[in-house]
Design a protein around this motif. Structure first.
Motif, short mmCIF file in Angstrom:
data_model
loop_
_atom_site.label_atom_id
_atom_site.label_comp_id
_atom_site.label_asym_id
_atom_site.label_seq_id
_atom_site.Cartn_x
_atom_site.Cartn_y
_atom_site.Cartn_z
N THR A 14 0.83 -1.21 0.00
CA THR A 14 0.00 0.00 0.00
C THR A 14 0.86 1.25 0.00
N LEU A 18 1.11 4.16 -2.85
CA LEU A 18 0.87 5.57 -2.52
C LEU A 18 2.04 6.44 -2.97
N ASP A 21 2.10 6.74 -6.77
CA ASP A 21 1.05 7.64 -7.26
C ASP A 21 1.42 9.10 -7.03
N LYS A 200 -19.37 -0.56 -8.96
CA LYS A 200 -18.22 0.30 -9.28
C LYS A 200 -18.21 0.66 -10.76
N LEU A 253 -12.97 10.55 -7.32
CA LEU A 253 -12.06 9.91 -6.37
C LEU A 253 -12.70 9.77 -4.99
N GLN A 256 -15.11 6.91 -5.22
CA GLN A 256 -14.40 5.64 -5.41
C GLN A 256 -13.72 5.17 -4.13
N TYR A 257 -12.93 6.07 -3.52
CA TYR A 257 -12.13 5.67 -2.37
C TYR A 257 -12.79 5.96 -1.03
N GLY A 258 -13.76 6.86 -1.01
CA GLY A 258 -14.43 7.18 0.24
C GLY A 258 -15.70 6.39 0.48
N SER A 261 -14.79 1.82 -2.11
CA SER A 261 -13.70 0.99 -1.59
C SER A 261 -13.96 0.50 -0.16
N ARG A 265 -14.15 -3.37 1.06
CA ARG A 265 -13.32 -3.92 2.15
C ARG A 265 -14.16 -4.58 3.22
#
Length: 275
Positions: A14, A18, A21, A200, A253, A256-258, A261, A265
């Protein structure tokens, strides 16, 4: 011990992702600034390809002043309202029709064909037809969002239901589960990875379809982000236009990630359906 090693490897992976990116984004911004200051497009280069400072200032202006005194917040709110309405309706219809497909073989055969055909039709291609039938109204954008969500999610649901091991289904039937109870207790949990993956994909398609539709026939009575971009392009406010594209990326974003994702999980990954 093995579990600790796996967590350490995952944390290292991870962190590597990060850092990679961040380096990529920084490099991209540096290249952007160099190209902007090199005036590669001639004397009016800064109008066509503004510097990061100009884009940043435009970003602030979008939310403080906007277009003709209407802040970008209003455009974002209207777009999100239409998107959420169409997205929720599309999800409900996809689950309802896919559930009926598992109960009725006849409906499954017909609906499978409908999904295959309709999933091939771009929403923007249907836009002129819908406008001719119902006119230029905000509901047209809702329809296009539903179209972008309904068919790919239905395809994922149908594939997920078909992929459920028969032993799970037989176990559920031996426990007395039939019809909707079997669907809710066996098929849906067992196909969760397909469901999350489908949502998604649907989010990405719905978001792109919404912006495209608003750019083609945005309504002054219900202004959206796509209409705002078109207004900036028409008036040659290119810095504001680029800044609005950044807003679109940020919203994507965040969702997608908030939102998506964490759901993945806490369902697919937590239940051991994915790494």
């Amino acid at each position: 011990m093995a579990s600790t090693q796996r967590k350490t490897l995952k944390a290292g992976s991870t962190l590597h992702t990060l850092v990679t990116d961040v380096i990529f984004v920084v490099a991209l911004l540096v290249i952007w600034e160099l190209v902007a200051k090199a005036h590669v497009f001639g004397p009016n280069s800064e109008v066509i390809f503004p510097t990061l400072e100009q884009v940043g200032a435009a970003f602030v202006r979008n939310f403080s002043y906007g277009y003709a005194g209407t802040s970008l917040w209003v455009y974002v709110a209207d777009s999100m309202m239409l998107l959420l309405e169409g997205f929720a309706l599309g999800i409900v219809l996809a689950f309802a029709f896919s559930a009926l497909s598992m109960i009725s073989k006849t409906f499954h055969a017909v609906y499978n064909l409908v999904v295959t055909v309709c999933d091939l039709l771009p929403g923007v291609a249907l836009l002129p037809v819908v406008i001719v039938i119902v006119g230029v109204r905000p509901e047209v954008i809702v329809f296009l969002v539903v179209h972008a969500v309904l068919w790919p999610l239905s395809r994922n649901l149908l594939d997920g239901f078909q992929a459920v091991p028969s032993i799970y289904v037989e176990a559920g039937r031996n426990m007395g589960l039939r019809g909707m109870r079997l669907l809710a207790s066996v098929y849906l949990p067992a196909s969760m990875s397909y469901i999350v993956s489908g949502i998604k994909v649907c989010w990405a398609r719905a978001w792109r379809g919404l912006i495209s539709a608003e750019m083609i026939f945005g309504l002054a009575s219900c202004p959206g982000i796509g209409l705002y971009i078109n207004q900036m392009r028409t008036n040659l406010y290119n810095a504001e236009m680029y800044a609005t594209l950044i807003v679109i990326i940020i919203i994507g974003l965040i969702v997608q990630y908030g939102i998506l994702s964490p759901i993945e999980r806490n369902t697919v990954v937590k239940w051991g359906m994915s790494n």
